[in-house]
Design a protein around this motif. Structure first.
Motif, mmCIF file in Angstrom:
data_model
loop_
_atom_site.group_PDB
_atom_site.id
_atom_site.type_symbol
_atom_site.label_atom_id
_atom_site.label_comp_id
_atom_site.label_asym_id
_atom_site.label_seq_id
_atom_site.Cartn_x
_atom_site.Cartn_y
_atom_site.Cartn_z
ATOM 1 N N SER A 62 6.906 9.848 12.696
ATOM 2 C CA SER A 62 6.780 9.369 11.322
ATOM 3 C C SER A 62 7.363 10.393 10.363
ATOM 4 O O SER A 62 7.272 11.607 10.592
ATOM 5 C CB SER A 62 5.314 9.094 10.961
ATOM 6 N N VAL A 63 7.941 9.901 9.289
ATOM 7 C CA VAL A 63 8.520 10.780 8.278
ATOM 8 C C VAL A 63 7.456 11.650 7.599
ATOM 9 O O VAL A 63 7.647 12.859 7.450
ATOM 10 C CB VAL A 63 9.322 9.972 7.242
ATOM 11 N N PRO A 64 6.314 11.077 7.166
ATOM 12 C CA PRO A 64 5.318 11.937 6.511
ATOM 13 C C PRO A 64 4.870 13.097 7.408
ATOM 14 O O PRO A 64 4.716 14.228 6.934
ATOM 15 C CB PRO A 64 4.159 10.973 6.220
ATOM 16 N N ASN A 65 4.665 12.816 8.691
ATOM 17 C CA ASN A 65 4.255 13.882 9.608
ATOM 18 C C ASN A 65 5.350 14.935 9.745
ATOM 19 O O ASN A 65 5.084 16.141 9.760
ATOM 20 C CB ASN A 65 3.922 13.290 10.976
ATOM 21 N N SER A 73 -0.705 28.555 7.758
ATOM 22 C CA SER A 73 -1.654 27.562 7.268
ATOM 23 C C SER A 73 -1.578 26.350 8.189
ATOM 24 O O SER A 73 -0.503 25.783 8.362
ATOM 25 C CB SER A 73 -1.313 27.154 5.827
ATOM 26 N N PRO A 74 -2.678 25.941 8.803
ATOM 27 C CA PRO A 74 -2.613 24.874 9.800
ATOM 28 C C PRO A 74 -2.213 23.535 9.208
ATOM 29 O O PRO A 74 -2.514 23.230 8.045
ATOM 30 C CB PRO A 74 -4.042 24.818 10.358
ATOM 31 N N GLN A 75 -1.500 22.746 10.002
ATOM 32 C CA GLN A 75 -1.077 21.411 9.596
ATOM 33 C C GLN A 75 -2.206 20.433 9.918
ATOM 34 O O GLN A 75 -2.512 20.175 11.084
ATOM 35 C CB GLN A 75 0.208 21.031 10.336
ATOM 36 N N THR A 76 -2.852 19.913 8.898
ATOM 37 C CA THR A 76 -4.039 19.072 9.100
ATOM 38 C C THR A 76 -3.962 17.761 8.327
ATOM 39 O O THR A 76 -4.967 17.095 8.143
ATOM 40 C CB THR A 76 -5.306 19.830 8.651
ATOM 41 N N SER A 77 -2.794 17.388 7.858
ATOM 42 C CA SER A 77 -2.680 16.195 7.008
ATOM 43 C C SER A 77 -2.983 14.920 7.795
ATOM 44 O O SER A 77 -2.778 14.844 9.002
ATOM 45 C CB SER A 77 -1.278 16.102 6.406
ATOM 46 N N LEU A 78 -3.457 13.920 7.079
ATOM 47 C CA LEU A 78 -3.789 12.630 7.676
ATOM 48 C C LEU A 78 -2.511 11.890 8.076
ATOM 49 O O LEU A 78 -1.601 11.742 7.257
ATOM 50 C CB LEU A 78 -4.574 11.784 6.666
ATOM 51 N N PRO A 79 -2.418 11.397 9.308
ATOM 52 C CA PRO A 79 -1.242 10.608 9.696
ATOM 53 C C PRO A 79 -1.179 9.295 8.915
ATOM 54 O O PRO A 79 -2.203 8.615 8.748
ATOM 55 C CB PRO A 79 -1.471 10.331 11.186
ATOM 56 N N TRP A 80 -0.006 8.957 8.428
ATOM 57 C CA TRP A 80 0.186 7.639 7.818
ATOM 58 C C TRP A 80 1.615 7.178 8.037
ATOM 59 O O TRP A 80 2.517 7.971 8.256
ATOM 60 C CB TRP A 80 -0.205 7.624 6.345
ATOM 61 N N LYS A 129 4.688 -5.324 2.961
ATOM 62 C CA LYS A 129 4.629 -3.880 3.173
ATOM 63 C C LYS A 129 3.363 -3.561 3.941
ATOM 64 O O LYS A 129 2.254 -3.746 3.440
ATOM 65 C CB LYS A 129 4.654 -3.104 1.859
ATOM 66 N N LEU A 130 3.562 -3.095 5.168
ATOM 67 C CA LEU A 130 2.453 -2.640 5.983
ATOM 68 C C LEU A 130 2.293 -1.136 5.780
ATOM 69 O O LEU A 130 3.246 -0.376 5.947
ATOM 70 C CB LEU A 130 2.721 -2.936 7.463
ATOM 71 N N GLN A 131 1.100 -0.719 5.403
ATOM 72 C CA GLN A 131 0.783 0.707 5.247
ATOM 73 C C GLN A 131 -0.356 1.042 6.200
ATOM 74 O O GLN A 131 -1.386 0.361 6.227
ATOM 75 C CB GLN A 131 0.373 1.007 3.795
ATOM 76 N N ILE A 132 -0.147 2.076 6.986
ATOM 77 C CA ILE A 132 -1.087 2.440 8.040
ATOM 78 C C ILE A 132 -1.641 3.828 7.762
ATOM 79 O O ILE A 132 -0.880 4.762 7.500
ATOM 80 C CB ILE A 132 -0.387 2.435 9.420
ATOM 81 N N ALA A 133 -2.949 3.949 7.814
ATOM 82 C CA ALA A 133 -3.598 5.248 7.657
ATOM 83 C C ALA A 133 -4.386 5.549 8.919
ATOM 84 O O ALA A 133 -5.114 4.694 9.427
ATOM 85 C CB ALA A 133 -4.530 5.238 6.448
ATOM 86 N N GLY A 134 -4.250 6.764 9.439
ATOM 87 C CA GLY A 134 -4.983 7.155 10.629
ATOM 88 C C GLY A 134 -4.349 6.646 11.911
ATOM 89 O O GLY A 134 -3.273 6.039 11.902
ATOM 90 N N LYS A 136 -7.232 5.996 3.120
ATOM 91 C CA LYS A 136 -6.769 7.391 3.156
ATOM 92 C C LYS A 136 -7.862 8.340 2.646
ATOM 93 O O LYS A 136 -8.076 9.411 3.220
ATOM 94 C CB LYS A 136 -5.501 7.555 2.314
ATOM 95 N N THR A 137 -8.533 7.929 1.587
ATOM 96 C CA THR A 137 -9.602 8.760 1.036
ATOM 97 C C THR A 137 -10.742 8.910 2.029
ATOM 98 O O THR A 137 -11.224 10.023 2.299
ATOM 99 C CB THR A 137 -10.131 8.155 -0.276
ATOM 100 N N LEU A 138 -11.182 7.792 2.591
ATOM 101 C CA LEU A 138 -12.298 7.823 3.536
ATOM 102 C C LEU A 138 -11.959 8.652 4.767
ATOM 103 O O LEU A 138 -12.772 9.465 5.225
ATOM 104 C CB LEU A 138 -12.672 6.396 3.949
ATOM 105 N N LEU A 139 -10.764 8.454 5.306
ATOM 106 C CA LEU A 139 -10.380 9.164 6.520
ATOM 107 C C LEU A 139 -10.209 10.655 6.261
ATOM 108 O O LEU A 139 -10.588 11.485 7.092
ATOM 109 C CB LEU A 139 -9.087 8.562 7.089
ATOM 110 N N SER A 140 -9.650 10.999 5.114
ATOM 111 C CA SER A 140 -9.464 12.417 4.782
ATOM 112 C C SER A 140 -10.802 13.130 4.637
ATOM 113 O O SER A 140 -10.934 14.309 4.977
ATOM 114 C CB SER A 140 -8.656 12.563 3.501
ATOM 115 N N GLN A 141 -11.789 12.381 4.142
ATOM 116 C CA GLN A 141 -13.124 12.968 3.934
ATOM 117 C C GLN A 141 -14.054 12.716 5.112
ATOM 118 O O GLN A 141 -15.227 13.106 5.067
ATOM 119 C CB GLN A 141 -13.740 12.393 2.659
#
Length: 420
Positions: free
Chosen positions: A301-304, A321-328, A337-342, A388-393
């Motif tokens: 994925s591009v964001p990753n 600094s560790p890479q810990t961002s949420l996959p999307w 438009k399909l948007q996938i989080a997690g 995204k908010t729920l998964l990040s938290q």
């Protein structure tokens, strides 16, 4: 471009192998983080780094042109002292820190970044080399497909993943008859729930594309140019063009030959560092260790790729600094438009919000042992942002209320207990 006051990389050369999203971001981030030495980006594509997601979407559909795909203009690289070299790296000598290029020349490095990406899996069946048979990975691939469009009335797409379905949608915009052949029991089987697969099968059918599942192509036939695709069950499908999209494999052979650890990609830690402290890897080629989950994870994925590139640049500059961002992820098909989080792998419950069986807008939420782990949102930006908010938290919602489409997203979020 803002630059930190640190003097990272002074009198040192950093070489970036590859011309991917990760490569472009890594070069940029190095300068932002204060790398003052030479930066050389070596790619064998013969082009500056460009955006790949539009290839199967807007570019194939004819809605945009190649010039608009560049991630950065040539002037950007020149301004920031990033040298772009068109060549292929064929060997890494970690002992004396040199790279051997295809033309026989050598490049020295102090720090090395591997952003080698992936390549398409080759379909090993007779007729694969006929004219009119295309892969879809690079800009050159899609330019070849576009040149073939005027002589194409019927196309067969082998593979019902995101690339195959996006390509089908783009070809239908050109009025081309499309047949998609998927050997799994349903499209997108590896990455989505059955309800999402059924939704896309319905949407493509309504758009005039024909999808056949549980079917395997065994031969491509024609004289000099493709004429038909033959399947294991004896059926055949006439075709003026065949596009193969059965997946990709990471380009890790260069790293492996240099003695770096590989397994479904180049193995890196949470800082994108290989076992060689002077070599990092980022993007689709990197298989990263996640301390929290205790698992290896390679994402396409591009964001990753962008986040890993920033992390890798920091590592090279001494800012670990560790890479810990949420996959999307995302996918555009027709007006959807399909948007996938997690990541949904391992789910044991799926909650559908909306009407996936009849409408064109819904969200699928994936749970594992009562905890939200991912969401697929089709034309549902509020649900995507909520996920995204729920998964990040690492928070979750009551599945029953989540499924009730009459309850607004804002209301659902207000019902969450205060954290801390």
């Amino acid at each position: 471009m803002s630059t930190s006051k640190s003097d990272a990389g002074q009198n040192q050369v950093c070489v970036i192998v590859g011309g991917s999203h990760a490569a472009a971001q890594l070069a940029t981030s190095l300068r932002q983080k204060g790398w003052t030495g030479p930066i050389r980006m070596i790619s064998d594509e013969g082009r500056l780094p460009y955006q790949r997601p539009p290839l199967s979407k807007a570019f194939l559909a004819g809605e945009t042109e190649a010039d608009s795909l560049s991630i950065r203009p040539a002037t950007f690289y020149a301004k920031h002292g990033i040298e772009c070299i068109s060549n292929k790296v064929i060997a890494i000598n970690r002992g004396n820190k040199t790279l051997t290029l295809a033309d026989g020349s050598r490049q020295r490095y102090h720090k090395l970044a591997l952003c080698t990406g992936t390549r398409v899996m080759r379909l090993q069946i007779p007729g694969r080399e006929l004219d009119g048979v295309h892969d879809l990975r690079s800009l050159a691939d899609v330019e070849g497909i576009r040149r073939d469009l005027p002589r194409t009335r019927r196309a067969v797409i082998i593979g019902g993943g995101y690339i195959g379905l996006e390509t089908a949608a783009s070809l239908r915009k050109h009025g081309i008859e499309v047949v998609v052949l998927e050997r799994a029991e349903r499209v997108l089987q590896r990455v989505t729930a059955p309800a999402v697969s059924a939704f896309y099968q319905r949407i493509h059918g309504e758009a005039g594309a024909v999808i056949h599942t549980d079917i395997a192509a065994t031969a491509i036939e024609g004289q000099e140019r493709v004429e038909r695709v033959v399947c294991a069950d004896g059926t055949s499908y006439p075709a003026d063009m065949v596009i193969v999209g059965i997946g990709v494999t990471p380009n890790s052979e260069l790293a492996e030959a240099a003695g770096l650890e590989t397994n479904n990609g180049i193995l890196v830690d949470e800082f994108c560092q290989t076992q060689d402290t002077d070599i990092v890897a980022a993007g689709d080629c990197a298989n990263q260790w996640e301390p929290c989950s205790g698992e290896w994870r390679r994402l396409e994925s591009v964001p990753n790729a962008m986040e890993q590139a920033k992390t890798a640049a920091g590592t090279l500059c001494g800012e670990r600094s560790p890479q810990t961002s949420l996959p999307w992820f995302w996918s555009d098909q027709y007006d959807l438009k399909l948007q996938i989080a997690g990541l949904s792998q391992g789910y044991d419950q799926v909650v559908i919000r909306g009407h996936a069986d009849t409408g064109r807008s819904f969200a699928a939420f994936y749970f594992k042992e009562g905890q939200l782990i991912a969401a697929d949102c089709v034309n549902r930006s509020p649900e995507f942002m909520m996920a995204k908010t729920l998964l990040s938290q690492k928070r979750t919602l009551d599945p029953v209320r989540l499924a009730d489409d009459s309850i607004a997203v804002k209301q659902l979020m207000s019902e969450l207990p205060r954290s801390g």
